[in-house]
Design a protein around this motif. Structure first.
Motif, PDB file in Angstrom:
ATOM      1  N   UNK A  30       0.845  -1.205   0.000  1.00 43.15           N
ATOM      2  CA  UNK A  30       0.000   0.000   0.000  1.00 43.15           C
ATOM      3  C   UNK A  30       0.877   1.251   0.000  1.00 43.15           C
ATOM      4  N   UNK A  31       1.838   1.235  -0.915  1.00 42.63           N
ATOM      5  CA  UNK A  31       2.802   2.324  -1.004  1.00 42.63           C
ATOM      6  C   UNK A  31       2.302   3.408  -1.962  1.00 42.63           C
ATOM      7  N   UNK A  32       1.918   4.545  -1.441  1.00 38.84           N
ATOM      8  CA  UNK A  32       1.557   5.711  -2.226  1.00 38.84           C
ATOM      9  C   UNK A  32       0.579   5.411  -3.350  1.00 38.84           C
ATOM     10  N   UNK A  33       0.864   5.932  -4.562  1.00 38.32           N
ATOM     11  CA  UNK A  33      -0.068   5.773  -5.676  1.00 38.32           C
ATOM     12  C   UNK A  33      -0.234   4.337  -6.142  1.00 38.32           C
ATOM     13  N   UNK A  34       0.742   3.472  -5.834  1.00 39.47           N
ATOM     14  CA  UNK A  34       0.655   2.089  -6.285  1.00 39.47           C
ATOM     15  C   UNK A  34      -0.503   1.339  -5.632  1.00 39.47           C
ATOM     16  N   UNK A  35      -0.993   1.853  -4.507  1.00 35.72           N
ATOM     17  CA  UNK A  35      -2.086   1.180  -3.807  1.00 35.72           C
ATOM     18  C   UNK A  35      -3.369   1.170  -4.627  1.00 35.72           C
ATOM     19  N   UNK A  36      -3.469   2.033  -5.640  1.00 31.93           N
ATOM     20  CA  UNK A  36      -4.684   2.106  -6.450  1.00 31.93           C
ATOM     21  C   UNK A  36      -4.731   1.037  -7.548  1.00 31.93           C
ATOM     22  N   UNK A  37      -3.600   0.414  -7.836  1.00 33.31           N
ATOM     23  CA  UNK A  37      -3.538  -0.526  -8.958  1.00 33.31           C
ATOM     24  C   UNK A  37      -4.301  -1.812  -8.650  1.00 33.31           C
ATOM     25  N   UNK A  38      -5.112  -2.226  -9.595  1.00 35.86           N
ATOM     26  CA  UNK A  38      -5.840  -3.493  -9.469  1.00 35.86           C
ATOM     27  C   UNK A  38      -4.987  -4.606 -10.075  1.00 35.86           C
ATOM     28  N   UNK A  39      -4.472  -5.516  -9.271  1.00 38.72           N
ATOM     29  CA  UNK A  39      -3.558  -6.538  -9.792  1.00 38.72           C
ATOM     30  C   UNK A  39      -4.204  -7.500 -10.774  1.00 38.72           C
ATOM     31  N   UNK A  40      -5.539  -7.608 -10.735  1.00 44.16           N
ATOM     32  CA  UNK A  40      -6.224  -8.516 -11.644  1.00 44.16           C
ATOM     33  C   UNK A  40      -6.608  -7.818 -12.949  1.00 44.16           C
ATOM     34  N   UNK A  41      -6.206  -6.541 -13.124  1.00 46.81           N
ATOM     35  CA  UNK A  41      -6.604  -5.770 -14.307  1.00 46.81           C
ATOM     36  C   UNK A  41      -5.379  -5.100 -14.925  1.00 46.81           C
ATOM     37  N   UNK A  42      -4.386  -5.918 -15.305  1.00 41.66           N
ATOM     38  CA  UNK A  42      -3.162  -5.402 -15.904  1.00 41.66           C
ATOM     39  C   UNK A  42      -3.132  -5.723 -17.390  1.00 41.66           C
ATOM     40  N   UNK A  43      -2.710  -4.748 -18.187  1.00 43.14           N
ATOM     41  CA  UNK A  43      -2.538  -4.944 -19.622  1.00 43.14           C
ATOM     42  C   UNK A  43      -1.163  -4.475 -20.045  1.00 43.14           C
ATOM     43  N   UNK A  44      -0.779  -4.805 -21.270  1.00 41.48           N
ATOM     44  CA  UNK A  44       0.504  -4.344 -21.795  1.00 41.48           C
ATOM     45  C   UNK A  44       0.363  -3.928 -23.238  1.00 41.48           C
ATOM     46  N   UNK A  45       1.073  -2.843 -23.602  1.00 39.37           N
ATOM     47  CA  UNK A  45       1.092  -2.348 -24.966  1.00 39.37           C
ATOM     48  C   UNK A  45       2.501  -1.896 -25.309  1.00 39.37           C
ATOM     49  N   UNK A  46       2.772  -1.726 -26.606  1.00 44.05           N
ATOM     50  CA  UNK A  46       4.066  -1.222 -27.036  1.00 44.05           C
ATOM     51  C   UNK A  46       4.040  -0.898 -28.507  1.00 44.05           C
ATOM     52  N   UNK A  47       4.963  -0.030 -28.922  1.00 46.61           N
ATOM     53  CA  UNK A  47       5.046   0.387 -30.324  1.00 46.61           C
ATOM     54  C   UNK A  47       6.324  -0.136 -30.967  1.00 46.61           C
ATOM     55  N   UNK A  48       6.205  -0.736 -32.166  1.00 45.68           N
ATOM     56  CA  UNK A  48       7.344  -1.172 -32.959  1.00 45.68           C
ATOM     57  C   UNK A  48       8.176  -2.207 -32.185  1.00 45.68           C
ATOM     58  N   UNK A  49       9.401  -1.888 -31.758  1.00 42.07           N
ATOM     59  CA  UNK A  49      10.162  -2.832 -30.945  1.00 42.07           C
ATOM     60  C   UNK A  49       9.417  -3.089 -29.634  1.00 42.07           C
ATOM     61  N   UNK A  50       8.664  -2.119 -29.178  1.00 44.58           N
ATOM     62  CA  UNK A  50       7.805  -2.330 -28.012  1.00 44.58           C
ATOM     63  C   UNK A  50       6.678  -3.294 -28.309  1.00 44.58           C
ATOM     64  N   UNK A  51       6.219  -3.333 -29.575  1.00 42.13           N
ATOM     65  CA  UNK A  51       5.211  -4.317 -29.970  1.00 42.13           C
ATOM     66  C   UNK A  51       5.805  -5.714 -29.952  1.00 42.13           C
ATOM     67  N   UNK A  52       7.092  -5.845 -30.386  1.00 41.13           N
ATOM     68  CA  UNK A  52       7.744  -7.144 -30.306  1.00 41.13           C
ATOM     69  C   UNK A  52       7.937  -7.574 -28.850  1.00 41.13           C
ATOM     70  N   UNK A  53       8.229  -6.609 -28.000  1.00 33.46           N
ATOM     71  CA  UNK A  53       8.320  -6.902 -26.572  1.00 33.46           C
ATOM     72  C   UNK A  53       6.980  -7.379 -26.043  1.00 33.46           C
ATOM     73  N   UNK A  54       5.915  -6.741 -26.498  1.00 30.54           N
ATOM     74  CA  UNK A  54       4.564  -7.127 -26.080  1.00 30.54           C
ATOM     75  C   UNK A  54       4.248  -8.550 -26.511  1.00 30.54           C
ATOM     76  N   UNK A  55       4.583  -8.908 -27.755  1.00 29.89           N
ATOM     77  CA  UNK A  55       4.335 -10.268 -28.231  1.00 29.89           C
ATOM     78  C   UNK A  55       5.126 -11.289 -27.417  1.00 29.89           C
ATOM     79  N   UNK A  56       6.366 -10.936 -27.073  1.00 33.00           N
ATOM     80  CA  UNK A  56       7.195 -11.852 -26.279  1.00 33.00           C
ATOM     81  C   UNK A  56       6.596 -12.070 -24.902  1.00 33.00           C
ATOM     82  N   UNK A  57       6.178 -10.997 -24.265  1.00 31.58           N
ATOM     83  CA  UNK A  57       5.608 -11.084 -22.924  1.00 31.58           C
ATOM     84  C   UNK A  57       4.253 -11.794 -22.949  1.00 31.58           C
ATOM     85  N   UNK A  58       3.557 -11.685 -24.087  1.00 31.63           N
ATOM     86  CA  UNK A  58       2.258 -12.347 -24.216  1.00 31.63           C
ATOM     87  C   UNK A  58       2.388 -13.859 -24.368  1.00 31.63           C
ATOM     88  N   UNK A  59       3.614 -14.332 -24.673  1.00 31.25           N
ATOM     89  CA  UNK A  59       3.817 -15.771 -24.753  1.00 31.25           C
ATOM     90  C   UNK A  59       4.291 -16.290 -26.089  1.00 31.25           C
TER      91      UNK A  59
END
Length: 365
Positions: free
Chosen positions: A179-208
């Motif tokens: 419950x540290x500062x602003x991080x306490x607001x994050x819902x752990x069951x509602x996380x997503x990931x996005x990225x552009x270009x090389x970030x999109x490749x990172x997204x695909x890798x993290x997606x499995x």
């Protein structure tokens, strides 16, 4: 709006495209992957042979927040196991209630500023974002010119990026639990990931994505519920993408070519959507949109390399910029609200998104 896109054969991927995938033994990226897999198998030291980086250890030195203004907090974490700093920027919507959060990975040569335009729109819709900056493939590589930029589009850097994301998720979940500062607001069951270009490749890798190399590390992160890949590409083969089963939104367009390579249009990027298994995938195709159209502003790498190569930007992306940005914002916002928050109204809107031009396309499968 066309119901189904025309499918042209995907051109051969340029080595400058930041999308490490494997297909045949002659491919240099496959050789790099196999070398690192062999190093792991034989127990050879990383210092001697450059083996795959180890996954980040749970503990880290959380650094003091550098700034907090207007819902934006910035700082960096230190991963002791890799002796690596990871700059981050947290953007929260107004209020003090719990929020879904999207991790964003910038493109090659980018920074924490990549994707800012999208993050601001998501914040207005009640969604938080955590931007990460990846040493070794961030804006610092421009100091070495185009050769250094192309060299950074490597399997090694993809691995480091994926471990950055894994480490960041560990940290944000720990801070949320404490419950540290602003991080306490994050819902752990509602996380997503996005990225552009090389970030999109990172997204695909993290997606499995499965790179189909014996001994390769697991780059996936199980905590993410859904993904969005801005300007993705399959590289030298699409086989490993078939293993991505969680919801994936692909965004590309007719002029979304490779800024540093041979491909001058976005047709080859369609192969990512085609390779994904049916059921939880979607694709937005924007006529007249180029690579910079999907960067989200503020990112030098989105078009700087193209200008250095003497390739002027075509007029269509600039003329249609407002139209493209509005569609990207509305569709990605509804995507997150549906996939992360189970918003049925957002799901209904995505059945037939408003504002599409006559040659824009929206696909779900």
């Amino acid at each position: 709006m066309r119901i189904a896109p025309p499918h042209a054969p995907a051109p051969v991927q340029s080595p400058a495209e930041p999308s490490p995938q494997v297909l045949h033994d002659a491919d240099p990226i496959r050789r790099a992957l196999l070398r690192r897999a062999s190093a792991l198998t034989l127990g050879t030291t990383a210092a001697a042979l450059g083996a795959w980086p180890a996954r980040a250890a749970p503990e880290a030195q959380a650094q003091a927040q550098a700034q907090a203004e207007g819902g934006v907090t910035q700082g960096h974490w230190h991963d002791r196991s890799r002796l690596r700093d990871i700059p981050w920027r947290l953007r929260l919507p107004e209020g003090d209630g719990p929020v879904a959060l999207v991790v964003f990975s910038h493109g090659l040569g980018g920074s924490l500023d990549g994707g800012t335009e999208w993050a601001q729109a998501w914040a207005e819709a009640g969604l938080a974002t955590l931007h990460l900056q990846h040493a070794g493939s961030d804006r610092a590589i421009w100091r070495g010119g185009l050769p250094a930029v192309k060299a950074a589009a490597s399997a090694e850097q993809l691995v480091e990026r994926a471990h950055d994301v894994q480490f960041a998720v560990e940290q944000l979940l720990k801070l949320r639990q404490d419950r540290s500062g602003p991080w306490s607001r994050v819902r752990p069951e509602a996380l997503g990931m996005a990225g552009h270009s090389f970030g999109a490749q990172t997204t695909l890798a993290v997606a499995g994505r499965d790179y189909q190399v014996r001994g390769a590390p697991d780059l996936s992160e199980s905590h993410f519920k859904a993904f969005a890949a801005f300007s993705p590409s399959v590289g030298h083969g699409a086989g490993g993408i078939k293993g991505i089963t969680r919801p994936m939104l692909c965004l590309t367009g007719s002029l979304d070519g490779n800024p540093l390579g041979q491909e001058r249009d976005g047709r080859y990027r369609r192969a990512v959507y085609d390779a994904l298994p049916a059921g939880a995938k979607a694709q937005l195709w924007l006529e007249g949109a180029d690579h910079m159209s999907f960067g989200g502003g503020g990112e030098r790498g989105a078009g700087f390399g193209q200008r250095l190569l003497g390739r002027p930007r075509e007029r269509a992306p600039e003329r249609l910029a407002a139209h493209h940005a509005a569609l990207i914002k509305s569709i990605t916002t509804d995507w997150w609200r549906w996939r992360l928050l189970e918003d049925e109204d957002a799901m209904t809107r995505l059945k037939a998104p408003k504002g599409l031009g006559p040659d824009d396309e929206w696909l779900q499968g």
